[in-house]
Motif scaffolding. Structure first.
Motif, PDB file in Angstrom:
ATOM      1  N   LEU A 340       3.741 -24.060 -29.581  1.00  0.00           N
ATOM      2  CA  LEU A 340       3.158 -23.950 -31.002  1.00  0.00           C
ATOM      3  C   LEU A 340       4.595 -23.925 -31.990  1.00  0.00           C
ATOM      4  O   LEU A 340       4.235 -24.026 -33.403  1.00  0.00           O
ATOM      5  CB  LEU A 340       2.423 -22.662 -31.206  1.00  0.00           C
ATOM      6  CG  LEU A 340       1.133 -22.783 -30.635  1.00  0.00           C
ATOM      7  CD1 LEU A 340       0.390 -21.451 -30.995  1.00  0.00           C
ATOM      8  CD2 LEU A 340       0.292 -23.852 -30.917  1.00  0.00           C
ATOM      9  N   GLY A 341       5.639 -23.637 -31.809  1.00  0.00           N
ATOM     10  CA  GLY A 341       6.627 -23.510 -32.534  1.00  0.00           C
ATOM     11  C   GLY A 341       7.391 -25.191 -33.049  1.00  0.00           C
ATOM     12  O   GLY A 341       6.618 -25.920 -32.837  1.00  0.00           O
ATOM     13  N   ASP A 342       8.494 -25.070 -33.893  1.00  0.00           N
ATOM     14  CA  ASP A 342       8.728 -26.500 -34.348  1.00  0.00           C
ATOM     15  C   ASP A 342       9.416 -27.160 -33.250  1.00  0.00           C
ATOM     16  O   ASP A 342       9.266 -28.320 -33.103  1.00  0.00           O
ATOM     17  CB  ASP A 342       9.804 -26.271 -35.353  1.00  0.00           C
ATOM     18  CG  ASP A 342       9.120 -25.440 -36.815  1.00  0.00           C
ATOM     19  OD1 ASP A 342       7.897 -25.863 -36.988  1.00  0.00           O
ATOM     20  OD2 ASP A 342       9.731 -24.976 -37.552  1.00  0.00           O
ATOM     21  N   ASP A 343      10.204 -26.651 -32.451  1.00  0.00           N
ATOM     22  CA  ASP A 343      10.963 -27.120 -31.405  1.00  0.00           C
ATOM     23  C   ASP A 343      11.396 -26.322 -30.405  1.00  0.00           C
ATOM     24  O   ASP A 343      11.416 -25.025 -30.503  1.00  0.00           O
ATOM     25  CB  ASP A 343      12.111 -28.087 -32.131  1.00  0.00           C
ATOM     26  CG  ASP A 343      12.937 -27.138 -32.746  1.00  0.00           C
ATOM     27  OD1 ASP A 343      13.508 -26.257 -32.231  1.00  0.00           O
ATOM     28  OD2 ASP A 343      13.119 -27.437 -34.065  1.00  0.00           O
ATOM     29  N   VAL A 344      11.588 -26.996 -29.179  1.00  0.00           N
ATOM     30  CA  VAL A 344      12.169 -26.347 -28.130  1.00  0.00           C
ATOM     31  C   VAL A 344      13.630 -26.916 -27.751  1.00  0.00           C
ATOM     32  O   VAL A 344      13.797 -28.009 -27.732  1.00  0.00           O
ATOM     33  CB  VAL A 344      11.493 -26.281 -26.860  1.00  0.00           C
ATOM     34  CG1 VAL A 344      12.044 -25.788 -25.566  1.00  0.00           C
ATOM     35  CG2 VAL A 344      10.024 -25.561 -26.916  1.00  0.00           C
ATOM     36  N   GLU A 345      14.742 -25.922 -27.487  1.00  0.00           N
ATOM     37  CA  GLU A 345      16.103 -26.545 -27.058  1.00  0.00           C
ATOM     38  C   GLU A 345      16.178 -26.190 -25.752  1.00  0.00           C
ATOM     39  O   GLU A 345      16.095 -25.058 -25.513  1.00  0.00           O
ATOM     40  CB  GLU A 345      17.144 -25.846 -28.131  1.00  0.00           C
ATOM     41  CG  GLU A 345      18.435 -26.300 -27.919  1.00  0.00           C
ATOM     42  CD  GLU A 345      19.739 -25.840 -28.775  1.00  0.00           C
ATOM     43  OE1 GLU A 345      20.653 -25.980 -28.280  1.00  0.00           O
ATOM     44  OE2 GLU A 345      19.078 -24.959 -29.772  1.00  0.00           O
ATOM     45  N   TYR A 346      16.509 -27.194 -25.138  1.00  0.00           N
ATOM     46  CA  TYR A 346      16.770 -27.232 -23.689  1.00  0.00           C
ATOM     47  C   TYR A 346      17.660 -27.849 -23.078  1.00  0.00           C
ATOM     48  O   TYR A 346      17.928 -29.204 -23.441  1.00  0.00           O
ATOM     49  CB  TYR A 346      15.347 -27.288 -22.841  1.00  0.00           C
ATOM     50  CG  TYR A 346      15.466 -27.304 -21.392  1.00  0.00           C
ATOM     51  CD1 TYR A 346      15.834 -26.230 -20.686  1.00  0.00           C
ATOM     52  CD2 TYR A 346      15.008 -28.366 -20.703  1.00  0.00           C
ATOM     53  CE1 TYR A 346      15.967 -25.998 -19.416  1.00  0.00           C
ATOM     54  CE2 TYR A 346      15.193 -28.260 -19.087  1.00  0.00           C
ATOM     55  CZ  TYR A 346      15.636 -26.977 -18.609  1.00  0.00           C
ATOM     56  OH  TYR A 346      15.767 -26.855 -17.327  1.00  0.00           O
ATOM     57  N   MET A 353       8.128 -29.919 -31.355  1.00  0.00           N
ATOM     58  CA  MET A 353       6.745 -29.326 -30.822  1.00  0.00           C
ATOM     59  C   MET A 353       5.460 -29.452 -31.978  1.00  0.00           C
ATOM     60  O   MET A 353       5.579 -30.358 -32.758  1.00  0.00           O
ATOM     61  CB  MET A 353       6.844 -27.907 -30.082  1.00  0.00           C
ATOM     62  CG  MET A 353       7.794 -28.043 -28.930  1.00  0.00           C
ATOM     63  SD  MET A 353       7.111 -28.573 -27.357  1.00  0.00           S
ATOM     64  CE  MET A 353       8.501 -29.429 -26.875  1.00  0.00           C
ATOM     65  N   ALA A 354       4.651 -28.693 -31.680  1.00  0.00           N
ATOM     66  CA  ALA A 354       3.185 -28.819 -32.527  1.00  0.00           C
ATOM     67  C   ALA A 354       3.696 -28.419 -34.171  1.00  0.00           C
ATOM     68  O   ALA A 354       2.893 -28.574 -34.806  1.00  0.00           O
ATOM     69  CB  ALA A 354       2.380 -27.914 -31.940  1.00  0.00           C
ATOM     70  N   GLY A 355       4.675 -27.480 -34.236  1.00  0.00           N
ATOM     71  CA  GLY A 355       5.035 -27.095 -35.596  1.00  0.00           C
ATOM     72  C   GLY A 355       4.058 -26.094 -36.422  1.00  0.00           C
ATOM     73  O   GLY A 355       3.874 -26.065 -37.483  1.00  0.00           O
ATOM     74  N   VAL A 356       3.245 -25.533 -35.386  1.00  0.00           N
ATOM     75  CA  VAL A 356       2.148 -24.450 -35.845  1.00  0.00           C
ATOM     76  C   VAL A 356       2.903 -23.378 -36.602  1.00  0.00           C
ATOM     77  O   VAL A 356       2.355 -22.766 -37.590  1.00  0.00           O
ATOM     78  CB  VAL A 356       1.078 -24.175 -34.880  1.00  0.00           C
ATOM     79  CG1 VAL A 356       0.209 -23.154 -35.366  1.00  0.00           C
ATOM     80  CG2 VAL A 356       0.363 -25.449 -34.618  1.00  0.00           C
ATOM     81  N   LEU A 357       3.819 -22.797 -36.053  1.00  0.00           N
ATOM     82  CA  LEU A 357       4.425 -21.540 -36.164  1.00  0.00           C
ATOM     83  C   LEU A 357       5.950 -21.893 -36.689  1.00  0.00           C
ATOM     84  O   LEU A 357       6.575 -22.780 -36.145  1.00  0.00           O
ATOM     85  CB  LEU A 357       4.510 -20.588 -35.087  1.00  0.00           C
ATOM     86  CG  LEU A 357       3.145 -20.178 -34.655  1.00  0.00           C
ATOM     87  CD1 LEU A 357       3.543 -19.244 -33.314  1.00  0.00           C
ATOM     88  CD2 LEU A 357       2.359 -19.418 -35.522  1.00  0.00           C
TER      89      LEU A 357
END
Length: 463
Positions: A340-346, A353-357
């Motif tokens: 639900l966050g802006d992005d995931v760094e891996y 990501m979904a950019g909800v939070l």
């Protein structure tokens, strides 16, 4: 009530008790017995493998996550009808959340009145194993050490000394001696065993372990021990007390279940059903269309390893974002909240990501939160009333980074655990509640009913 049962424990994590338990489950299954597996503690991956080994889904038992009465009721309900119930412990036999060993595997064995079989890693050890066995048997009262299985043994000479030492200095029977395996049939990584969704030759690996158990363990003696467990004291509290039918209109709650997110306690889903929800499984990766839903539950999992696939499905990310903006009740745990966050760094790459939070998550080399959690609800939200005491667990290598231009609102103040930021967890936005904390519905009975009520309200407002 009485039915065949046993607890398989170890001296610590990494002693091979999961491999031994998987072998026992598959061996008894191959002998035509109905095997019900249980996993002590908050663990989704081992539980999934136990289900594959036995042919029946595994149930988690933990005296921290639910009351003793609820735990006994859960064990009695799920274990009835099986020829044998096998409980895999966690960590060391006496390791709990404090110096008294509260919530340890030994405590669980006492609660369900089950004999304990101890798996011991015998690498570079001979006579000392007898001292360990004698010490474990005498360490606590009301605890039945019914036998040992010696793991990672060398040749015949090593096994002979081990067995004679235990027989000479203790009265605890040796029930089996397993050889060292040149290669782990089920690989491991930072969160334990690699998940079955990512590892191909599942049944082949489990058959190897089952054959090893049949060849090296006295299965008849183990079944005899399990069958003579005695009665389980009856519980006072019904299993599903506090979780009641909210409505017969059956609002639809979508549950994300795909390769990325699949960490769920089955009782959580069962409680939603008992509260009146209709469950529909949906995917964040697949292009298959979603049904019309009135709520969304995103469990934990491995969004980092599937980040390219999650990010590539832009239509699905935008759809989830629109649903959140529309006021859809959304509950997300750990991996689900990362989505639900802006992005995931891996591994040096950022995946949208979904950019909800208003936050990002970054995978780190070491755990950022690990163990049991406890706290209190301090902000209004649709899932938990203010003042509700919450217990759960967290296990994450990701770090949550809030955007500097945001003003995050957290519903849960932790007294135990790390959470998302400085001991706070459960970020809320509109009807979204998301955080690292995992709950068990039997330890938070208000959750299911409130989720269904919110879904029903959304359904009515949409119409």
């Amino acid at each position: 009530m009485n039915f065949p049962r046993l607890v398989l424990a170890g001296l610590s994590g990494g002693t091979g008790k999961t491999i031994v338990t998987l072998g026992l489950c598959r061996a008894f299954k191959n002998l035509g017995k109905s095997v019900k597996p249980f996993k002590k503690g908050p663990d989704y991956i081992d539980a999934k493998w136990l289900g594959l080994a036995s042919g029946q889904s595994a149930t988690n038992l933990d005296p921290f996550l639910m009351s003793v009465d609820k735990l006994k009721a859960l064990f009695l309900e799920k274990g009835q009808g099986a020829d044998i119930s096998i409980v895999e412990g966690n960590r060391g036999l006496f390791d709990g959340k404090d110096v008294e060993g509260t919530c340890s595997t030994a405590e669980l064995a006492r609660i369900i009145n089950a004999p304990v079989i101890l798996a011991i890693d015998c690498t570079k050890m001979t006579r000392t194993v007898a001292a360990i066995v004698a010490g474990c048997k005498a360490f606590e009262d009301g605890f039945n050490l019914a036998g040992v299985i010696l793991n990672r043994t060398g040749g015949d000479r090593h096994r002979n000394i081990l067995q004679k030492s235990i027989e000479t200095y203790t009265d605890v029977p040796v029930l089996g001696m397993l050889p060292k395996l040149s290669k782990n049939p089920i690989p491991e990584r930072h969160m334990g065993l690699v998940s079955n969704t990512e590892y191909g030759p599942q049944d082949e690996s489990l058959e190897i372990l089952g054959k090893m158990a049949q060849d090296c363990i006295d299965l008849d003696k183990i079944f005899e021990i399990a069958s003579n467990s005695g009665n389980i004291p009856q519980n006072e509290e019904p299993l599903w007390s506090g979780i009641e039918l909210v409505s017969e209109e059956h609002p639809v709650i979508g549950v994300v279940r795909d390769e990325a997110l699949w960490f769920y306690y089955e009782e959580n889903l069962e409680s939603l059903t008992k509260a009146g929800a209709k469950i529909e499984e949906v995917s964040l990766i697949s292009d298959d269309p979603w049904p019309e839903i009135d709520g969304l539950y995103l469990g934990g999992g491995f969004p980092e390893t599937l980040a390219p696939e999650l990010s590539a499905n832009k239509d699905r990310r935008e759809h989830v974002s629109r649903l959140a903006d529309s006021g859809l009740p959304i509950y997300a745990e750990c991996g689900g909240f990362m989505y639900l966050g802006d992005d995931v760094e891996y591994e040096g790459t950022k995946y949208p990501m979904a950019g909800v939070l208003p936050l990002s998550t970054c995978l780190c080399a070491k755990p950022q939160g690990l163990g049991y959690t406890a706290g209190k609800i301090i902000q209004e939200n649709i899932f938990f009333p203010v003042g509700t005491e919450i217990v759960g667990h967290e296990f994450h290598y990701s770090l949550c980074i809030s955007r500097t231009d945001s003003n995050p609102s957290y519903a849960l103040k932790l007294s135990r655990g790390k959470g998302m930021a400085d001991g706070f967890d459960g970020m809320i936005k509109n009807n979204v509640y998301a955080g690292y904390n995992h709950i068990h519905a039997l330890g938070a009975p208000c959750w299911a009913g409130n989720f269904v009520k919110a879904a029903l309200q959304f359904k009515k407002e949409r119409k």
